[in-house]
Enzyme design. Structure first.
Site, mmCIF file in Angstrom:
data_model
loop_
_atom_site.group_PDB
_atom_site.id
_atom_site.type_symbol
_atom_site.label_atom_id
_atom_site.label_comp_id
_atom_site.label_asym_id
_atom_site.label_seq_id
_atom_site.Cartn_x
_atom_site.Cartn_y
_atom_site.Cartn_z
ATOM 1 N N ARG A 118 0.810 -1.229 0.000
ATOM 2 C CA ARG A 118 0.000 0.000 0.000
ATOM 3 C C ARG A 118 0.840 1.274 0.000
ATOM 4 N NH1 ARG A 118 -2.583 -3.262 3.716
ATOM 5 N NH2 ARG A 118 -4.506 -4.175 2.900
ATOM 6 N N LYS A 140 2.332 11.222 -11.521
ATOM 7 C CA LYS A 140 1.504 10.274 -12.273
ATOM 8 C C LYS A 140 2.338 9.032 -12.549
ATOM 9 C CE LYS A 140 -1.677 13.027 -15.076
ATOM 10 N NZ LYS A 140 -2.010 13.337 -16.470
ATOM 11 N N GLU A 182 8.830 18.071 -25.478
ATOM 12 C CA GLU A 182 8.102 18.384 -24.239
ATOM 13 C C GLU A 182 8.632 19.659 -23.593
ATOM 14 O OE1 GLU A 182 5.452 16.819 -23.308
ATOM 15 O OE2 GLU A 182 5.591 14.719 -23.917
ATOM 16 N N LYS A 231 6.062 23.037 -14.323
ATOM 17 C CA LYS A 231 5.164 21.888 -14.191
ATOM 18 C C LYS A 231 4.674 21.756 -12.749
ATOM 19 C CE LYS A 231 4.158 17.084 -14.986
ATOM 20 N NZ LYS A 231 4.425 15.806 -15.632
ATOM 21 N N GLU A 241 -5.627 16.475 -11.913
ATOM 22 C CA GLU A 241 -6.111 16.857 -13.244
ATOM 23 C C GLU A 241 -7.616 17.030 -13.317
ATOM 24 O OE1 GLU A 241 -3.912 15.122 -16.471
ATOM 25 O OE2 GLU A 241 -5.406 15.748 -17.926
ATOM 26 N N ARG A 245 -4.418 21.255 -14.831
ATOM 27 C CA ARG A 245 -3.329 20.345 -15.211
ATOM 28 C C ARG A 245 -3.421 19.907 -16.673
ATOM 29 N NH1 ARG A 245 -0.437 15.622 -11.576
ATOM 30 N NH2 ARG A 245 1.003 14.974 -13.200
ATOM 31 N N ASN A 249 -1.045 19.125 -21.523
ATOM 32 C CA ASN A 249 -1.270 18.301 -22.712
ATOM 33 C C ASN A 249 -1.320 19.127 -23.989
ATOM 34 O OD1 ASN A 249 -1.377 15.700 -21.570
ATOM 35 N ND2 ASN A 249 -3.339 16.249 -20.651
ATOM 36 N N HIS A 252 -1.143 17.475 -27.329
ATOM 37 C CA HIS A 252 -1.249 16.033 -27.092
ATOM 38 C C HIS A 252 -2.513 15.393 -27.667
ATOM 39 C CE1 HIS A 252 2.237 16.574 -24.609
ATOM 40 N NE2 HIS A 252 2.237 15.310 -24.216
ATOM 41 N N HIS A 256 -1.516 12.157 -29.561
ATOM 42 C CA HIS A 256 -1.958 10.789 -29.235
ATOM 43 C C HIS A 256 -2.591 10.124 -30.454
ATOM 44 C CE1 HIS A 256 -1.991 11.957 -24.726
ATOM 45 N NE2 HIS A 256 -0.843 11.427 -25.079
ATOM 46 N N HIS A 269 7.033 9.690 -28.880
ATOM 47 C CA HIS A 269 6.015 10.541 -28.259
ATOM 48 C C HIS A 269 6.343 12.032 -28.473
ATOM 49 C CE1 HIS A 269 3.010 11.976 -25.526
ATOM 50 N NE2 HIS A 269 3.921 12.559 -24.785
HETATM 51 N N1 LIG Z 1 4.107 10.220 -15.606
HETATM 52 C C1 LIG Z 1 4.024 11.246 -16.398
HETATM 53 O O1 LIG Z 1 3.587 12.337 -16.006
HETATM 54 C C2 LIG Z 1 4.503 11.114 -17.814
HETATM 55 C C3 LIG Z 1 4.682 12.262 -18.606
HETATM 56 C C4 LIG Z 1 5.208 12.101 -19.894
HETATM 57 C C5 LIG Z 1 5.531 10.836 -20.354
HETATM 58 N N2 LIG Z 1 5.342 9.734 -19.550
HETATM 59 C C6 LIG Z 1 5.691 8.387 -20.001
HETATM 60 O O2 LIG Z 1 7.090 8.357 -20.242
HETATM 61 C C7 LIG Z 1 7.384 7.352 -21.208
HETATM 62 C C8 LIG Z 1 8.364 7.902 -22.212
HETATM 63 O O3 LIG Z 1 9.545 8.225 -21.526
HETATM 64 P P1 LIG Z 1 10.948 8.353 -22.277
HETATM 65 O O4 LIG Z 1 10.794 9.234 -23.463
HETATM 66 O O5 LIG Z 1 11.950 8.681 -21.252
HETATM 67 O O6 LIG Z 1 11.150 6.893 -22.900
HETATM 68 P P2 LIG Z 1 11.950 5.605 -22.378
HETATM 69 O O7 LIG Z 1 11.855 5.437 -20.946
HETATM 70 O O8 LIG Z 1 11.494 4.485 -23.250
HETATM 71 O O9 LIG Z 1 13.464 5.951 -22.767
HETATM 72 C C9 LIG Z 1 13.820 6.143 -24.116
HETATM 73 C C10 LIG Z 1 15.018 5.271 -24.499
HETATM 74 O O10 LIG Z 1 16.206 5.831 -23.947
HETATM 75 C C11 LIG Z 1 16.927 4.837 -23.228
HETATM 76 N N3 LIG Z 1 17.666 5.547 -22.192
HETATM 77 C C12 LIG Z 1 17.202 6.020 -21.012
HETATM 78 N N4 LIG Z 1 18.162 6.736 -20.402
HETATM 79 C C13 LIG Z 1 19.247 6.712 -21.194
HETATM 80 C C14 LIG Z 1 20.537 7.295 -21.116
HETATM 81 N N5 LIG Z 1 20.880 8.122 -20.115
HETATM 82 N N6 LIG Z 1 21.411 7.047 -22.115
HETATM 83 C C15 LIG Z 1 21.055 6.276 -23.166
HETATM 84 N N7 LIG Z 1 19.846 5.715 -23.319
HETATM 85 C C16 LIG Z 1 18.950 5.938 -22.337
HETATM 86 C C17 LIG Z 1 15.856 3.897 -22.754
HETATM 87 O O11 LIG Z 1 16.398 2.635 -22.418
HETATM 88 C C18 LIG Z 1 14.951 3.854 -23.978
HETATM 89 O O12 LIG Z 1 15.458 2.981 -24.952
HETATM 90 C C19 LIG Z 1 6.038 6.948 -21.810
HETATM 91 O O13 LIG Z 1 5.693 5.673 -21.326
HETATM 92 C C20 LIG Z 1 5.058 8.010 -21.310
HETATM 93 O O14 LIG Z 1 3.758 7.498 -21.127
HETATM 94 C C21 LIG Z 1 4.835 9.863 -18.304
HETATM 95 ZN ZN LIG Z 2 3.823 14.107 -23.390
#
Ligand SMILES: NC(=O)c1ccc[n+]([C@@H]2O[C@H](COP(=O)([O-])OP(=O)(O)OC[C@H]3O[C@@H](n4cnc5c(N)ncnc54)[C@H](O)[C@@H]3O)[C@@H](O)[C@H]2O)c1
Ligand SMILES: [Zn+2]
Length: 361
Positions: A118, A140, A182, A231, A241, A245, A249, A252, A256, A269
């Site tokens: 939990r 999130k 972003e 942010k 949200e 919030r 987006n 977005h 999406h 993305h």
């Molecule tokens: N929680 C939130 O508020 C929120 C907001 C935006 C996006 N997201 C989520 O985030 C995800 C996307 O995140 P992302 O763009 O970081 O993608 P990711 O986590 O897939 O990373 C992108 C790539 O970079 C590699 N990588 C990571 N760090 C590295 C480094 N220092 N050097 C070399 N390679 C590295 C990873 O292994 C991967 O192959 C999605 O699932 C999305 O839904 C969440």
């Molecule tokens: Zn985004």
């Protein structure tokens, strides 16, 4: 090193620090001990990040779970693997689960921490630009379901976030640009973020392009700090949200749909987001909520950072619209669009007609 305190007013002034600086990973142990009472530490990472940065988190009391790399593994099956490992280690709630990776790892490790006993202490060590400026802030956490992205999740705040700019050097160009998609969105909404001070982020991005593109640590520290401040001001005002919030987006609703219609295979993305931002600016120009001058300035900014602003293919508009309507941001059948309205400002609109929404596609 810079430190920013994120306040969540809805939670009796709960706040946590974001540390930002070069080579902070070397001091990861001290940060973890400062913010948790952990006797054991589970580090959630993936097969790409572990060989690069795992060595900084090898302590007597730490164990790793090294997951396969990719958004396709952000699901319940992987989540169970994380909780299995936590159970095998007999982690207590006061022990720590640490995310070492990009947004995929952060979202999954955070969700695991939120449900394990939990709620177990959680620390984010984001290693992509996107994760440092966006996903690690705001609480999130989620995994995907086969019927939708991020459909299973929670709001769960970390004890601390440690953003080391040095790790951004190993990101490939495409992933770095994805994060910039972003980053730029914040420049177009600064006036809505109520941070109480003016960052002039649009000007910052215009004036520091070279240093940002060459990943200069000092400039990146400043940039990450501004993005996290903007942010967190929004999250502080509306953690769950229910209103404001949604402005985060920007672009977005289109993004999406672009990701979905191309089966999440053609665009990252952030690439879809920069195209989506250009689309909302086209819409804003058409609806006269921005001047031609500000429109040009904004689109030039996207272009000057080498971000994608056009789709590479043409889609059936009807299909595109239906996919947009399938997006989570539909309230009672109305499509919600975050629309630029004046300089550095956006508004949430749910009354734009279909013809206008589709005009920019
Ligand atoms: N929680 C939130 O508020 C929120 C907001 C935006 C996006 N997201 C989520 O985030 C995800 C996307 O995140 P992302 O763009 O970081 O993608 P990711 O986590 O897939 O990373 C992108 C790539 O970079 C590699 N990588 C990571 N760090 C590295 C480094 N220092 N050097 C070399 N390679 C590295 C990873 O292994 C991967 O192959 C999605 O699932 C999305 O839904 C969440
Ligand atoms: Zn985004």
């Amino acid at each position: 090193m810079d430190k920013l305190d994120v306040k969540i007013s809805a939670k009796n002034e709960y706040s946590y620090p974001i540390y930002i600086g070069e080579n902070l990973l070397k001091s990861a142990r001290e940060f973890i001990l400062k913010h948790t009472k952990a006797k054991k530490i589970l580090i959630v990472t993936n097969e790409t990040v572990y060989p690069l940065y795992g060595k900084f988190l090898c302590f007597d009391n730490s164990e790793f779970i090294v997951l396969a790399d990719g958004e396709i593994y952000k699901n319940m099956e992987t989540l169970i693997k994380i909780t299995d490992k936590a159970l095998e280690m007999k982690l207590e709630r006061t022990d720590a689960i640490i995310a070492l990776g990009g947004g995929v790892i952060g979202d999954m490790a955070g969700f695991a921490a939120s449900i394990y006993r939990r709620g177990t202490d959680f620390i984010q060590i984001p290693t992509t630009l996107l994760a440092q400026v966006d996903s690690s802030v705001g609480g999130k956490v989620a995994v995907n379901h086969r019927l939708g992205k991020n459909m299973l999740g929670a709001f769960y705040q970390p004890k601390a976030v440690i953003s080391d700019t040095a790790v951004l050097k190993t990101l490939d160009e495409r992933q770095y640009k994805t994060g910039l998609g972003e980053v730029l969105k914040y420049a177009f909404m600064e006036n809505n973020c109520g941070a109480g001070e003016k960052y002039n982020f649009l000007e910052f991005l215009e004036n520091n392009r070279e240093n940002i593109l060459k990943r200069d640590d000092k400039t990146l520290c400043e940039l990450i700090k501004i993005c996290c401040s903007l942010k967190s001001a929004v999250v502080n005002a509306d953690e769950k949200e229910q209103g404001l919030r949604a402005i985060l987006n920007l672009g977005h609703t289109y993004a999406h749909a672009i990701e979905n219609i191309t089966d999440y295979k053609k665009y990252t993305h952030g690439e879809a987001v920069s195209i989506g931002i250009k689309m909302v600016f086209d819409l804003a120009l058409k609806l006269s909520t921005v001047t031609k001058e500000y429109y040009e300035r904004s689109v030039n900014l996207l272009r000057s950072y080498g971000l994608l602003i056009e789709m590479r293919e043409v889609f059936d508009k009807e299909l595109f619209y239906n996919i947009m309507r399938g997006d989570k941001k539909v309230t009672e059948g109305r499509l919600k669009i975050i629309l630029p309205n004046g300089e550095k400002s956006v508004e949430i609109r749910d009354n734009i007609d279909k013809k206008n929404i589709l005009s920019g596609i």
